[in-house]
Design an enzyme around this catalytic site. Structure first.
Site, PDB file in Angstrom:
ATOM      1  N   TYR A   1       0.899  -1.217  -0.097  1.00  0.00           N
ATOM      2  CA  TYR A   1       0.066  -0.041  -0.110  1.00  0.00           C
ATOM      3  C   TYR A   1       0.823   1.102   0.011  1.00  0.00           C
ATOM      4  O   TYR A   1       1.884   1.268   0.655  1.00  0.00           O
ATOM      5  CB  TYR A   1      -1.044  -0.054   1.030  1.00  0.00           C
TER       6      TYR A   1
ATOM      7  N   GLU B   1      -0.591   4.657  -0.713  1.00  0.00           N
ATOM      8  CA  GLU B   1      -1.365   5.932  -0.915  1.00  0.00           C
ATOM      9  C   GLU B   1      -0.480   7.151  -0.659  1.00  0.00           C
ATOM     10  O   GLU B   1       0.279   7.271   0.480  1.00  0.00           O
ATOM     11  CB  GLU B   1      -2.813   5.931   0.183  1.00  0.00           C
TER      12      GLU B   1
ATOM     13  N   ASP C   1      -5.292  14.183 -25.511  1.00  0.00           N
ATOM     14  CA  ASP C   1      -5.479  12.813 -25.147  1.00  0.00           C
ATOM     15  C   ASP C   1      -4.671  11.734 -26.163  1.00  0.00           C
ATOM     16  O   ASP C   1      -5.243  11.565 -27.030  1.00  0.00           O
ATOM     17  CB  ASP C   1      -7.096  12.393 -24.932  1.00  0.00           C
TER      18      ASP C   1
ATOM     19  N   THR D   1      -2.212   6.524 -22.475  1.00  0.00           N
ATOM     20  CA  THR D   1      -2.352   5.297 -21.760  1.00  0.00           C
ATOM     21  C   THR D   1      -0.828   4.598 -22.055  1.00  0.00           C
ATOM     22  O   THR D   1      -0.155   5.050 -22.968  1.00  0.00           O
ATOM     23  CB  THR D   1      -3.346   4.173 -22.492  1.00  0.00           C
TER      24      THR D   1
ATOM     25  N   LYS E   1      -0.705   1.029 -25.087  1.00  0.00           N
ATOM     26  CA  LYS E   1      -1.114   1.160 -26.434  1.00  0.00           C
ATOM     27  C   LYS E   1       0.417   1.203 -27.518  1.00  0.00           C
ATOM     28  O   LYS E   1       1.055   0.188 -27.413  1.00  0.00           O
ATOM     29  CB  LYS E   1      -2.138   1.955 -26.936  1.00  0.00           C
TER      30      LYS E   1
ATOM     31  N   ARG F   1      -0.578  -2.062 -18.814  1.00  0.00           N
ATOM     32  CA  ARG F   1      -1.919  -1.576 -18.784  1.00  0.00           C
ATOM     33  C   ARG F   1      -1.985  -0.415 -17.717  1.00  0.00           C
ATOM     34  O   ARG F   1      -1.969  -0.648 -16.618  1.00  0.00           O
ATOM     35  CB  ARG F   1      -2.871  -2.584 -18.741  1.00  0.00           C
TER      36      ARG F   1
HETATM   37  C1  LIG Z   1      -7.946   3.763 -25.015  1.00  0.00           C
HETATM   38  C2  LIG Z   1      -8.340   5.243 -24.866  1.00  0.00           C
HETATM   39  C3  LIG Z   1      -8.550   5.785 -23.405  1.00  0.00           C
HETATM   40  C4  LIG Z   1      -8.894   4.760 -22.381  1.00  0.00           C
HETATM   41  O1  LIG Z   1      -8.030   4.185 -22.031  1.00  0.00           O
HETATM   42  P1  LIG Z   1      -8.209   2.956 -21.063  1.00  0.00           P
HETATM   43  O2  LIG Z   1      -6.985   2.455 -20.664  1.00  0.00           O
HETATM   44  O3  LIG Z   1      -9.027   1.915 -21.916  1.00  0.00           O
HETATM   45  O4  LIG Z   1      -9.222   3.078 -19.814  1.00  0.00           O
HETATM   46  C5  LIG Z   1      -8.985   7.098 -23.255  1.00  0.00           C
HETATM   47  N1  LIG Z   1      -8.806   7.869 -24.441  1.00  0.00           N
HETATM   48  C6  LIG Z   1      -8.416   7.641 -25.816  1.00  0.00           C
HETATM   49  C7  LIG Z   1      -8.286   8.578 -26.667  1.00  0.00           C
HETATM   50  C8  LIG Z   1      -8.031   6.278 -25.806  1.00  0.00           C
HETATM   51  O5  LIG Z   1      -7.948   5.853 -27.134  1.00  0.00           O
END
Ligand SMILES: *Cc1c(COP(=O)(O)O)cnc(C)c1O
Length: 416
Positions: free
Chosen positions: A53, A55, A199, A225, A228, A234
């Site tokens: 933990y 936090e 994003d 993220t 990807k 993840r």
């Molecule tokens: C994949 C994605 C997310 C979310 O990611 P998660 O890890 O699945 O919650 C947010 N914004 C965009 C543009 C994405 O392609």
């Protein structure tokens, strides 16, 4: 990869994991948001840090015993700020959706107006979908792509921004095959006095690898993220200007999350180091080269590419010119049977429902990590076309599946 004594302790569960490893090794992974992490990333993810933990933040924890955890998280923060040239980073978001939620929590009040890309033009659920918390808690309005060239329509974006006066503009997409330049977003945000969030969930690896322009200098906040194109565990991450650092950190914890997943933070640190290597630049460039080769070969098979092609790791394919009867749902199911994994996806102006769709989304990041190049992309396009053309013939689908097996045997992500 699982030691025998552990497998023997729970054959039922570990049997499923073994089967998944075989699936990843023997079928084609073309889902644009997926990749293959390195053994080092997986070692960190499967480490003793899952027991702890922590936090709070390095040097400011609510529990004792965090001296090593602090070093891990500090290293992750240093590596990611240096990788992207950012002023501040929060590496704790459990996923991309959490990173976005934290930004909204930090920068907005409930009911504030936000401008994001519409879902059916490539935006993400967290960019204001009515079924997502974002669409329920904030007043989202949207921009999209133009009908003529299927690229972001900045004239429309500016008109909506001038009319709706959003407090925040969200750039970035989940199904958009073109480069996203931050400059026009910044100019419009400045004109209407909005903050700008970029994003970069999908393209973070392309940015880190120098294949795409970086939004970090001009956006107030960048979320992404780590799993990807960046090829880490993840998880999510937030980069921010120093002036928003405290608000963002407070929004992640205690605002939104409890204890951080420090085993995943450790794996993020591993991935950030990997992404700073020269070989990662080669990978990022090859991802784009491969995506373009695949797109071109698919066009040669009679498919239509949304926006005419791709400049990143993914493409959106309009199936209708290939076969007016074929839906995205059907294509996904047929290709699954042939050992080719991808997802159906709505295309801009899609007349079919989001569950059926007229398109598929295809990504080249995972197959690139597995070591495939342009010749393999051309072969994959042929295999996709053949499976879809001969979809009622089980023998043909079996033949495609065999050829997929041969391809994957030559480029196995996790060789025994
Ligand atoms: C994949 C994605 C997310 C979310 O990611 P998660 O890890 O699945 O919650 C947010 N914004 C965009 C543009 C994405 O392609």
């Amino acid at each position: 990869m699982i030691p025998d004594d552990i497998r023997a302790s729970d054959p039922e569960l570990f049997g499923y994991l073994d089967a998944e490893l075989v699936r990843q090794n023997t079928t084609l992974q073309l889902i644009a948001s997926e990749n293959f992490t390195s053994p080092a990333v997986m070692a960190a993810t499967g480490s003793v840090l899952t027991n702890k933990y922590a936090e709070g933040y390095p040097g400011k924890r609510y529990y004792g015993g965090n001296q090593h955890i602090d070093q891990v998280e500090e290293l992750a923060r240093q590596r990611v700020t240096s990788l992207f040239g950012a002023e501040h980073a929060n590496v704790q978001p459990h996923a991309g959706a959490n990173a976005n939620a934290a930004v909204y929590l930090a920068l907005l009040e409930i009911g504030d107006t936000v401008l994001g890309m519409s879902l059916d033009h490539g935006g993400h659920l967290t960019h204001g979908s009515p079924v997502n918390f974002s669409g329920r808690m904030y007043r989202f309005c949207s921009y999209g792509v133009s009908e003529s060239d299927e690229r972001i329509d900045f004239d429309q974006l500016r008109d909506v921004a001038l009319r709706e006066r959003p407090k925040l503009i969200v750039a970035g997409a989940t199904a958009y095959p073109r480069r996203i330049e931050v400059e026009p977003f910044r100019a419009i945000a400045d004109e209407v006095g909005a903050l700008l969030m970029f994003d970069a969930a999908h393209i973070a690896g392309l940015i880190a690898g120098g294949a795409h322009p970086s939004p970090v200098a001009l956006a107030d906040v960048v979320t992404f993220t780590t799993h990807k194109t960046l090829r880490g565990p993840r998880g999510g991450c937030i980069l921010t200007k120093a002036e928003h650092a405290q608000a963002i950190d407070k929004a992640v914890f205690p605002g939104l999350q409890g204890g951080p997943l420090e085993h995943v933070v450790a794996a993020k640190a591993v991935a950030f180091k990997e992404a700073a290597q020269p070989s990662f630049r080669t990978y990022a460039a090859q991802v784009v080269t491969n995506a373009q080769a695949l797109a071109e070969a698919l066009a040669g098979e009679g498919f239509r590419l949304i926006s005419g092609g791709t400049e990143n790791h993914l493409m959106l394919v309009d199936l209708r010119p290939f076969d007016a009867e074929l839906t995205g749902k059907q294509a996904q199911e047929v290709l699954d049977r042939a050992g080719i994994t991808l997802n159906r996806n709505a295309i801009p102006g899609d007349p079919r429902s989001p569950f059926v769709t007229s398109g598929v989304r295809i990504g080249a990041a995972a197959v690139t990590t597995a070591g495939m190049g342009v010749p393999e992309m051309v072969e994959i396009a042929h295999l996709i076309a053949r499976a879809l053309r001969e979809r009622d013939d089980e023998t043909s689908l079996d033949a495609v599946r065999d050829q997929v097996g041969v391809l994957c045997a030559k480029h196995t992500p996790y060789p025994a």
